[in-house]
Design a protein around this motif. Structure first.
Motif, short mmCIF file in Angstrom:
data_model
loop_
_atom_site.label_atom_id
_atom_site.label_comp_id
_atom_site.label_asym_id
_atom_site.label_seq_id
_atom_site.Cartn_x
_atom_site.Cartn_y
_atom_site.Cartn_z
N LYS A 105 0.82 -1.22 0.00
CA LYS A 105 0.00 0.00 0.00
C LYS A 105 0.86 1.27 0.00
CE LYS A 105 -3.66 2.31 2.54
NZ LYS A 105 -4.49 2.33 3.73
N GLN A 106 1.94 1.27 0.76
CA GLN A 106 2.81 2.44 0.81
C GLN A 106 3.37 2.75 -0.58
OE1 GLN A 106 3.61 4.45 3.71
NE2 GLN A 106 1.75 3.36 4.28
N GLU A 107 3.80 1.72 -1.29
CA GLU A 107 4.37 1.92 -2.63
C GLU A 107 3.28 2.34 -3.62
OE1 GLU A 107 7.22 -0.07 -0.22
OE2 GLU A 107 5.15 -0.66 -0.60
N VAL A 108 2.10 1.75 -3.53
CA VAL A 108 1.00 2.13 -4.41
C VAL A 108 0.72 3.62 -4.25
CG1 VAL A 108 -1.49 1.87 -4.81
CG2 VAL A 108 -0.05 -0.16 -4.52
N GLU A 109 0.84 4.13 -3.01
CA GLU A 109 0.56 5.53 -2.72
C GLU A 109 1.76 6.45 -2.94
OE1 GLU A 109 -1.07 5.42 1.24
OE2 GLU A 109 -2.98 4.61 0.52
N ARG A 111 5.01 6.00 -1.74
CA ARG A 111 6.00 6.04 -0.66
C ARG A 111 6.77 4.71 -0.62
NH1 ARG A 111 1.25 8.25 1.45
NH2 ARG A 111 0.72 6.34 2.57
N GLY A 112 7.39 4.45 0.51
CA GLY A 112 8.11 3.19 0.69
C GLY A 112 9.24 3.02 -0.31
N PHE A 113 9.31 1.85 -0.91
CA PHE A 113 10.38 1.50 -1.84
C PHE A 113 10.15 1.99 -3.28
CE2 PHE A 113 11.22 -1.81 1.39
CZ PHE A 113 12.60 -1.71 1.48
N ARG A 114 9.06 2.66 -3.52
CA ARG A 114 8.68 3.03 -4.90
C ARG A 114 9.78 3.80 -5.63
NH1 ARG A 114 3.04 4.22 -7.12
NH2 ARG A 114 3.45 5.23 -9.11
N ASN A 115 10.27 4.89 -5.07
CA ASN A 115 11.31 5.68 -5.76
C ASN A 115 12.60 4.89 -5.91
OD1 ASN A 115 9.59 7.86 -6.08
ND2 ASN A 115 10.31 8.88 -4.23
N LEU A 116 12.92 4.07 -4.91
CA LEU A 116 14.14 3.27 -4.98
C LEU A 116 14.09 2.28 -6.14
CD1 LEU A 116 16.40 2.01 -2.37
CD2 LEU A 116 15.37 0.27 -3.82
N ILE A 117 12.93 1.71 -6.39
CA ILE A 117 12.79 0.79 -7.53
C ILE A 117 13.15 1.52 -8.82
CG2 ILE A 117 11.16 -0.58 -8.90
CD1 ILE A 117 9.65 -1.11 -6.21
N GLY A 118 12.58 2.69 -9.01
CA GLY A 118 12.88 3.48 -10.20
C GLY A 118 14.35 3.84 -10.30
N GLU A 119 14.95 4.21 -9.18
CA GLU A 119 16.38 4.57 -9.17
C GLU A 119 17.24 3.37 -9.54
OE1 GLU A 119 19.79 6.65 -9.13
OE2 GLU A 119 17.77 7.48 -9.08
N ALA A 141 0.22 -0.51 -12.69
CA ALA A 141 0.08 0.90 -13.10
C ALA A 141 1.41 1.62 -12.96
CB ALA A 141 -1.00 1.59 -12.27
N PHE A 142 2.17 1.29 -11.92
CA PHE A 142 3.49 1.88 -11.70
C PHE A 142 4.51 1.34 -12.70
CE2 PHE A 142 7.60 0.75 -9.66
CZ PHE A 142 8.16 2.02 -9.60
N ALA A 143 4.54 0.02 -12.87
CA ALA A 143 5.60 -0.64 -13.63
C ALA A 143 5.37 -0.66 -15.13
CB ALA A 143 5.79 -2.07 -13.12
N GLY A 144 4.13 -0.65 -15.56
CA GLY A 144 3.83 -0.70 -16.98
C GLY A 144 4.44 -1.92 -17.65
N ASP A 145 5.03 -1.71 -18.82
CA ASP A 145 5.60 -2.81 -19.60
C ASP A 145 6.94 -3.29 -19.05
OD1 ASP A 145 3.44 -2.71 -21.30
OD2 ASP A 145 4.43 -1.38 -22.74
N PHE A 146 7.47 -2.63 -18.03
CA PHE A 146 8.77 -3.01 -17.48
C PHE A 146 8.69 -4.25 -16.61
CE2 PHE A 146 9.41 1.51 -18.36
CZ PHE A 146 10.56 1.44 -19.13
#
Length: 165
Positions: A105-109, A111-119, A141-146
């Motif tokens: 839920k934190q990443e969906v919103e 927060r959490g590890f979301r930005n780190l995944i992109g980095e 929705a975040f990851a798309g085709d990746f």
């Protein structure tokens, strides 16, 4: 370079990612991230949730006790942010692979590890993350085709890691 794994059984993804981390580290791979360890507590309905920080194995508690009848979120956001910070440092010091216990839920919103995944992905570092059915739409929705779904089997996860390293 973004793999995700889902499984039906309680704690199954946690056990898979922990086993994968152990195997990769035994092979000398530089792994950073966090795998979840759940500890059943006597006389308590809920378990204690900890993240084992990679590679060293230090644990940080990410659950808080809200009482047996509580229905609210038990996540300790400070513990999660500590794990994220630790993983960022691991990425900065040359990790070859990132393992993350859950896109929750934190990443969906956002927060959490979301930005780190992109980095990590922008640096060319492969990432494997656990996802549950409740958060799969937000993850996609975040990851798309990746995103590439991986079979919930240690050999499949390990093979994907070797292909992407």
């Amino acid at each position: 370079m973004l793999g995700y794994v889902m499984a039906e059984g309680r704690g199954e993804v946690d056990a898979l990612l922990a086993a994968l981390a152990e195997r990769l580290q035994a092979e000398g791979r530089r792994v950073t991230g966090a795998v979840q360890i759940n500890t059943e507590l006597p006389n308590d309905v809920k378990c204690r949730m900890e993240l084992q920080l990679l590679p060293a194995g230090e644990r940080v508690q990410i659950s808080q006790s809200l009482g047996a009848l509580s229905k609210g979120c038990r996540l300790n956001p400070e513990g999660l942010e500590q794990a994220v910070h630790h993983t960022e440092k691991g990425l900065d010091t040359g990790a070859e692979m990132v393992l993350i216990n859950k896109f929750g839920k934190q990443e969906v919103e956002g927060r959490g590890f979301r930005n780190l995944i992109g980095e990590a992905l922008s640096q060319g570092v492969p990432v494997i993350v656990g996802v549950n059915a409740k958060n799969i739409a937000g993850f996609l929705a975040f990851a798309g085709d990746f995103a590439e779904e991986l079979a919930p089997e240690i050999e499949a996860l390990h093979g994907w890691c070797l292909e992407t390293l």
